[in-house]
Design a protein around this motif. Structure first.
Motif, PDB file in Angstrom:
ATOM      1  N   THR A  50       9.341  42.688   4.469  1.00  0.00           N
ATOM      2  CA  THR A  50       8.469  41.515   4.503  1.00  0.00           C
ATOM      3  C   THR A  50       9.046  40.426   3.604  1.00  0.00           C
TER       4      THR A  50
ATOM      5  N   ASP B  56       8.768  41.596   0.049  1.00  0.00           N
ATOM      6  CA  ASP B  56       9.743  42.614  -0.323  1.00  0.00           C
ATOM      7  C   ASP B  56      11.164  42.062  -0.390  1.00  0.00           C
TER       8      ASP B  56
ATOM      9  N   LYS C 223       5.189  41.571  -9.194  1.00  0.00           N
ATOM     10  CA  LYS C 223       4.270  40.907  -8.253  1.00  0.00           C
ATOM     11  C   LYS C 223       3.964  39.489  -8.702  1.00  0.00           C
TER      12      LYS C 223
ATOM     13  N   ASN D 197       3.319  38.527   3.672  1.00  0.00           N
ATOM     14  CA  ASN D 197       3.284  39.725   4.517  1.00  0.00           C
ATOM     15  C   ASN D 197       4.020  39.552   5.837  1.00  0.00           C
ATOM     16  N   ARG D 198       4.581  38.374   6.079  1.00  0.00           N
ATOM     17  CA  ARG D 198       5.333  38.141   7.322  1.00  0.00           C
ATOM     18  C   ARG D 198       6.717  38.774   7.234  1.00  0.00           C
ATOM     19  N   TYR D 199       7.346  38.927   8.408  1.00  0.00           N
ATOM     20  CA  TYR D 199       8.725  39.395   8.491  1.00  0.00           C
ATOM     21  C   TYR D 199       9.619  38.214   8.861  1.00  0.00           C
TER      22      TYR D 199
END
Length: 240
Positions: A96, A99, A112, A129-131
């Motif tokens: 993501t 990440d 974080k 949270n997107r890719y």
């Protein structure tokens, strides 16, 4: 000086090709240096040497008063405190956005908080949270920038950051990028083949041709007083 390069030389093809020939430069902390020149001029070789992705044949590279490359010294890339945004962004497709950015700071106790901070800085705080495949080219570039900034590097390298973007998005992101870099007080090497980008973003400029440093100095000074025909031709169609 944040970055000092002294008479650096790099050869390839068993010494038959000179990629950089005795190049020297100084970059002050907080300044943005544009490195310009045609294909094969040595731009990529220069930044790879600074980042530690290549070893030099001769000369010295010093970052924040620490010798990182010489004939006898080589500091590994991960220990140089240099962040790099690659031309193709080099994002992990199965990670993501969050990440991807966290990858280089996984050992930080406040990981974080730092990721959230740089996401807000680049205007992507709602896309963690997107890719990568779910993002536009401009958004992917911002993620790559956030990932490079997350470890708080002493030096940031941008390799052709606008080359994959259309002209409208390019103009918008150029303005946004400059604001981000000045807000973070980053010291930057900005590689580009687009002279307009160099003139609008950089404090200093360095012109390479076939591995030779033709001219370097404050951007406005080099623009107004080119020291040779090649440098003059680079700027002749651009008006500030």
């Amino acid at each position: 000086m944040l970055l000092e390069i002294h008479e650096v030389q790099k050869k390839f093809n068993n010494g038959n090709v000179i990629a950089l020939n005795n190049v020297s430069l100084n970059l002050e902390q907080g300044n943005i240096l544009a490195v310009v020149g045609e294909s094969g001029s040595g731009k990529t070789t220069l930044i790879r040497l600074v980042a530690g992705l290549e070893t030099l044949d001769k000369g010295e590279i010093i970052i924040n008063n620490k010798m990182v490359s010489s004939n006898s010294i080589f500091i590994e890339p991960q220990d140089r405190k240099v962040g790099m945004v690659f031309q193709d962004y080099a994002l992990f497709p199965h990670f993501t956005v969050f990440d991807n950015i966290a990858y280089g700071i996984s050992k930080l106790s406040n990981k974080k908080e730092r990721v959230d901070e740089v996401l807000q800085l680049v205007g992507l705080d709602d896309l963690g949270n997107r890719y990568p495949h779910e993002l536009s080219g401009g958004q992917q570039q911002r993620v790559a920038l956030a990932r490079a900034l997350a470890p708080k590097p002493e030096l940031l390298i941008l390799d052709e950051p606008f080359s994959n973007l259309d002209i409208i998005l390019r103009n918008k992101l150029r303005e946004d990028l400059l604001k981000i870099l000045k807000k973070t007080k980053s010291t930057v090497i900005f590689v580009t083949h687009d002279i307009k980008d160099a003139l609008l973003i950089s404090d200093d400029i360095l012109v390479l041709q076939k591995g030779i440093l033709l001219q370097t100095g404050k951007t406005t000074e080099v623009y107004k007083k080119p020291n040779c025909k090649y440098v003059s031709l680079l700027f002749e169609t651009i008006a500030l």
